[in-house]
Design an enzyme around this catalytic site. Sequence first.
Site, mmCIF file in Angstrom:
data_model
loop_
_atom_site.group_PDB
_atom_site.id
_atom_site.type_symbol
_atom_site.label_atom_id
_atom_site.label_comp_id
_atom_site.label_asym_id
_atom_site.label_seq_id
_atom_site.Cartn_x
_atom_site.Cartn_y
_atom_site.Cartn_z
ATOM 1 N N GLY A 37 -9.146 -43.874 -35.564
ATOM 2 C CA GLY A 37 -7.766 -44.004 -35.997
ATOM 3 C C GLY A 37 -7.384 -42.832 -36.881
ATOM 4 O O GLY A 37 -7.791 -41.696 -36.635
ATOM 5 N N SER A 38 -6.645 -43.116 -37.911
ATOM 6 C CA SER A 38 -6.166 -42.077 -38.817
ATOM 7 C C SER A 38 -5.903 -42.698 -40.181
ATOM 8 O O SER A 38 -5.533 -43.869 -40.283
ATOM 9 C CB SER A 38 -4.876 -41.484 -38.262
ATOM 10 O OG SER A 38 -4.268 -40.643 -39.216
ATOM 11 N N SER A 39 -6.058 -41.912 -41.216
ATOM 12 C CA SER A 39 -5.777 -42.422 -42.555
ATOM 13 C C SER A 39 -4.290 -42.719 -42.749
ATOM 14 O O SER A 39 -3.913 -43.424 -43.685
ATOM 15 C CB SER A 39 -6.262 -41.434 -43.616
ATOM 16 O OG SER A 39 -5.642 -40.176 -43.436
ATOM 17 N N CYS A 40 -3.439 -42.256 -41.845
ATOM 18 C CA CYS A 40 -1.996 -42.505 -41.968
ATOM 19 C C CYS A 40 -1.635 -43.964 -41.690
ATOM 20 O O CYS A 40 -0.485 -44.357 -41.875
ATOM 21 C CB CYS A 40 -1.205 -41.584 -41.062
ATOM 22 S SG CYS A 40 -1.292 -41.999 -39.316
ATOM 23 N N TYR A 67 3.160 -42.669 -35.051
ATOM 24 C CA TYR A 67 1.748 -42.400 -34.803
ATOM 25 C C TYR A 67 0.883 -43.456 -35.493
ATOM 26 O O TYR A 67 -0.062 -43.977 -34.895
ATOM 27 C CB TYR A 67 1.397 -41.000 -35.317
ATOM 28 C CG TYR A 67 -0.042 -40.615 -35.116
ATOM 29 C CD1 TYR A 67 -0.546 -40.365 -33.848
ATOM 30 C CD2 TYR A 67 -0.903 -40.467 -36.203
ATOM 31 C CE1 TYR A 67 -1.867 -39.992 -33.661
ATOM 32 C CE2 TYR A 67 -2.222 -40.096 -36.027
ATOM 33 C CZ TYR A 67 -2.701 -39.862 -34.759
ATOM 34 O OH TYR A 67 -4.004 -39.496 -34.575
ATOM 35 N N LYS A 71 -1.800 -46.169 -33.817
ATOM 36 C CA LYS A 71 -3.192 -46.288 -34.244
ATOM 37 C C LYS A 71 -3.513 -47.714 -34.685
ATOM 38 O O LYS A 71 -4.599 -48.232 -34.415
ATOM 39 C CB LYS A 71 -3.497 -45.292 -35.363
ATOM 40 C CG LYS A 71 -3.535 -43.863 -34.880
ATOM 41 C CD LYS A 71 -4.622 -43.693 -33.842
ATOM 42 C CE LYS A 71 -4.784 -42.281 -33.366
ATOM 43 N NZ LYS A 71 -5.850 -42.156 -32.370
ATOM 44 N N THR A 95 -10.904 -39.027 -42.313
ATOM 45 C CA THR A 95 -9.861 -38.342 -43.083
ATOM 46 C C THR A 95 -9.429 -37.088 -42.334
ATOM 47 O O THR A 95 -10.106 -36.627 -41.427
ATOM 48 C CB THR A 95 -10.384 -37.946 -44.472
ATOM 49 O OG1 THR A 95 -11.531 -37.101 -44.288
ATOM 50 C CG2 THR A 95 -10.778 -39.160 -45.270
ATOM 51 N N HIS A 110 -2.496 -30.580 -39.052
ATOM 52 C CA HIS A 110 -2.534 -31.384 -40.268
ATOM 53 C C HIS A 110 -2.316 -30.466 -41.470
ATOM 54 O O HIS A 110 -2.295 -29.242 -41.333
ATOM 55 C CB HIS A 110 -3.880 -32.106 -40.392
ATOM 56 C CG HIS A 110 -3.994 -33.279 -39.472
ATOM 57 N ND1 HIS A 110 -4.852 -33.295 -38.403
ATOM 58 C CD2 HIS A 110 -3.345 -34.481 -39.450
ATOM 59 C CE1 HIS A 110 -4.742 -34.440 -37.765
ATOM 60 N NE2 HIS A 110 -3.832 -35.171 -38.364
#
Length: 140
Positions: A37-40, A67, A71, A95, A110
């Site tokens: 996934g993503s930290s967002c 986004y 995720k 991260t 990023h």
Amino acid sequence: MANWQYPYEFVADNLAIELNLIDAAYRDGVERLIFLGSSCIYPREAPQPLKEEYLLAGPLEETNRPYALAKIAGIELCRSLNREYGTDYLSLMPTNLYGPGDNFDLQSSHVLPAFIRRFHEAKMQGDAAVTLWGIGVATA
């Protein structure tokens, strides 16, 4: 910036990729899968350092909300397959760092790779000033 300029593409493409990949893995008998996934996915104002229980505890950052929602959907796909069919699908949130082969494009990378590129270009051009986005306050 790319997240903000192309919100539909970010949510639609990522949902399609996740659903196709996770569903194909399940249908082909893959018992263990790691979904990145993503930290967002964490709320904009989540306390630091981030903890797993902060997920869905507040509003997402508006600039990457599509986004992040895609995720989060991928996490739920894995969670639901685990519960219903006994798979062992893990969701990990790395991260946003940088490394060899990273995307250094100023429009779609990023933050850290974009900073590195801006600093490098300024040095190569002999500039002392670099323009960055933000308010100048670090999150602790």
